[in-house]
Design an enzyme around this catalytic site. Structure first.
Site, PDB file in Angstrom:
ATOM      1  CG  ASP A 150      -6.892 -11.849 -10.910  1.00  0.00           C
ATOM      2  OD1 ASP A 150      -6.345 -10.890 -11.489  1.00  0.00           O
ATOM      3  OD2 ASP A 150      -6.620 -13.032 -11.165  1.00  0.00           O
TER       4      ASP A 150
ATOM      5  CD1 TRP B 263       4.153   2.947  -4.897  1.00  0.00           C
ATOM      6  CD2 TRP B 263       3.238   2.695  -6.926  1.00  0.00           C
ATOM      7  NE1 TRP B 263       5.157   2.693  -5.795  1.00  0.00           N
ATOM      8  CE2 TRP B 263       4.638   2.516  -7.045  1.00  0.00           C
ATOM      9  CE3 TRP B 263       2.450   2.578  -8.076  1.00  0.00           C
ATOM     10  CZ2 TRP B 263       5.250   2.250  -8.275  1.00  0.00           C
ATOM     11  CZ3 TRP B 263       3.072   2.299  -9.300  1.00  0.00           C
ATOM     12  CH2 TRP B 263       4.452   2.149  -9.391  1.00  0.00           C
TER      13      TRP B 263
ATOM     14  CE  LYS C 295       6.445  -4.398 -10.497  1.00  0.00           C
ATOM     15  NZ  LYS C 295       7.518  -3.862  -9.691  1.00  0.00           N
TER      16      LYS C 295
ATOM     17  CG  ASP D 121       4.802  -1.498  -8.149  1.00  0.00           C
ATOM     18  OD1 ASP D 121       5.591  -1.776  -9.067  1.00  0.00           O
ATOM     19  OD2 ASP D 121       5.153  -1.359  -6.967  1.00  0.00           O
TER      20      ASP D 121
ATOM     21  N   GLY E 108       0.746  -1.255   0.000  1.00  0.00           N
ATOM     22  CA  GLY E 108       0.000   0.000   0.000  1.00  0.00           C
ATOM     23  C   GLY E 108       0.774   1.301   0.000  1.00  0.00           C
TER      24      GLY E 108
ATOM     25  CG  ASP F   1      -2.482  -6.786  -4.355  1.00  0.00           C
ATOM     26  OD1 ASP F   1      -1.495  -6.060  -4.610  1.00  0.00           O
ATOM     27  OD2 ASP F   1      -2.419  -8.038  -4.353  1.00  0.00           O
TER      28      ASP F   1
HETATM   29  C1  LIG Z   1       5.351  -4.935  -6.197  1.00  0.00           C
HETATM   30  S1  LIG Z   1       3.828  -5.268  -5.395  1.00  0.00           S
HETATM   31  C2  LIG Z   1       3.080  -3.672  -5.275  1.00  0.00           C
HETATM   32  C3  LIG Z   1       3.666  -2.750  -4.252  1.00  0.00           C
HETATM   33  C4  LIG Z   1       2.861  -1.487  -4.089  1.00  0.00           C
HETATM   34  N1  LIG Z   1       2.992  -0.606  -5.249  1.00  0.00           N
HETATM   35  C5  LIG Z   1       3.229  -0.693  -2.867  1.00  0.00           C
HETATM   36  O1  LIG Z   1       3.676   0.431  -3.032  1.00  0.00           O
HETATM   37  O2  LIG Z   1       3.051  -1.182  -1.760  1.00  0.00           O
HETATM   38  C6  LIG Z   1       2.898  -6.009  -6.680  1.00  0.00           C
HETATM   39  C7  LIG Z   1       1.506  -6.415  -6.287  1.00  0.00           C
HETATM   40  O3  LIG Z   1       0.778  -6.768  -7.463  1.00  0.00           O
HETATM   41  C8  LIG Z   1      -0.203  -7.689  -7.053  1.00  0.00           C
HETATM   42  N2  LIG Z   1      -0.790  -8.361  -8.219  1.00  0.00           N
HETATM   43  C9  LIG Z   1      -0.163  -9.115  -9.122  1.00  0.00           C
HETATM   44  N3  LIG Z   1      -1.046  -9.579 -10.031  1.00  0.00           N
HETATM   45  C10 LIG Z   1      -2.260  -9.068  -9.700  1.00  0.00           C
HETATM   46  C11 LIG Z   1      -3.562  -9.199 -10.235  1.00  0.00           C
HETATM   47  N4  LIG Z   1      -3.811  -9.949 -11.334  1.00  0.00           N
HETATM   48  N5  LIG Z   1      -4.584  -8.557  -9.635  1.00  0.00           N
HETATM   49  C12 LIG Z   1      -4.364  -7.820  -8.521  1.00  0.00           C
HETATM   50  N6  LIG Z   1      -3.151  -7.663  -7.955  1.00  0.00           N
HETATM   51  C13 LIG Z   1      -2.103  -8.289  -8.531  1.00  0.00           C
HETATM   52  C14 LIG Z   1       0.556  -8.617  -6.135  1.00  0.00           C
HETATM   53  O4  LIG Z   1      -0.322  -9.343  -5.299  1.00  0.00           O
HETATM   54  C15 LIG Z   1       1.454  -7.644  -5.374  1.00  0.00           C
HETATM   55  O5  LIG Z   1       0.898  -7.288  -4.140  1.00  0.00           O
END
Ligand SMILES: C[S@@+](CC[C@H](N)C(=O)[O-])C[C@H]1O[C@@H](n2cnc3c(N)ncnc32)[C@H](O)[C@@H]1O
Length: 244
Positions: free
Chosen positions: A120, A83, A184, A144, A81, A104
């Site tokens: 998702d 961002w 990303k 991200d 969280g 997420d």
């Molecule tokens: C690098 S982390 C994000 C960090 C976040 N930007 C922060 O500042 O805390 C990537 C996130 O993308 C989520 N994620 C990946 N694929 C996803 C999807 N299909 N739907 C929702 N979330 C997804 C992962 O569960 C993970 O928590």
């Protein structure tokens, strides 16, 4: 200004610490050592951010001014969280007047001013639910999202690229004119068709690598600035014919 953190121990923890050899696998030990010695991790703790990822967004913003003036923000792949913390602050979002929606599939602790969907993003219901949650047209979509790692690098890259592509199409569907999209991606990973689609819809499309993104990682961010607005299907067809 977002300065790269220096090797201080203001958190009370010294940098350069080693983890004792024990039952841990060498790769896990290396990961823990890198994490506890990472100055961005320490700085995130000091400044109250949930993740070091906060500095990626802040550094990109420092150079490209995407947060200034944002009134509504959608944060894709938001957990834990950091961002969303920044998004809630810049939009002045509160529980009474929500201006940030975050999604997420992992659970995320509540954040004031942020409507969190544990879902998702690829679920067909997600786009409508996000728009309902954010309560108006967003001027910034940030993603991200990284696909969970399978251990097979090529598969992981393809899955994350797919998320980036779906996020880009979502941004083009929902952004306000003049809005921005940040997502990303991986070095050399952005498909030509996706870049062309973004170039048709935004005034500027670039790749950025903030200093806080680890140098050894192939992670990059795709930034599309200045959404031109939704055009008629006829205009899009004409563009495609000019630039096959
Ligand atoms: C690098 S982390 C994000 C960090 C976040 N930007 C922060 O500042 O805390 C990537 C996130 O993308 C989520 N994620 C990946 N694929 C996803 C999807 N299909 N739907 C929702 N979330 C997804 C992962 O569960 C993970 O928590």
């Amino acid at each position: 200004m977002t300065k790269p953190p220096v090797g201080s121990n203001r958190t009370g923890r010294k940098l350069g610490q080693k983890v004792k050899k024990g039952k841990l696998k060498a790769s896990s030990r290396r990961w823990i050592e890198r994490h506890i010695n990472d100055p961005y991790v320490q700085r995130a703790k000091l400044e109250g951010y949930r993740a070091r990822a906060a500095f990626k967004l802040l550094e990109i913003d420092e150079k490209h001014q995407i947060l200034k003036g944002a009134r509504r923000i959608i944060d894709l792949g938001a957990a834990p969280g950091s961002w969303s913390q920044i998004a809630a602050k810049v939009t002045d979002s509160s529980d009474e007047d929500i201006r940030v929606a975050a999604i997420d599939f992992l659970e995320m602790a509540p954040l004031p001013g942020v409507k969190i969907l544990q879902l998702d993003f690829l679920d067909p219901a997600a786009p409508d639910m996000l728009m309902e949650a954010v309560g108006g047209t967003p001027d910034l979509v940030i993603s991200d999202m990284a696909a969970p790692t399978t251990g097979h690098q090529k598969t992981d890259h393809l899955r994350t690229m797919h998320l980036c592509e779906v996020a880009a199409h979502f941004a083009v569907e929902v952004l306000a004119e003049g809005g921005h999209f940040l997502a990303k991606t991986f070095q050399g990973g952005t498909e030509r068709d996706l870049l062309n689609m973004l170039k048709q819809n935004f005034r500027q499309v670039i790749h950025v690598k903030p200093a806080s993104s680890r140098a050894e990682s192939v992670e990059m961010f795709l930034l599309a600035k200045g959404f031109k607005g939704r055009r008629t299907r006829l205009e899009t067809v004409a563009d495609d014919q000019d630039d096959p």
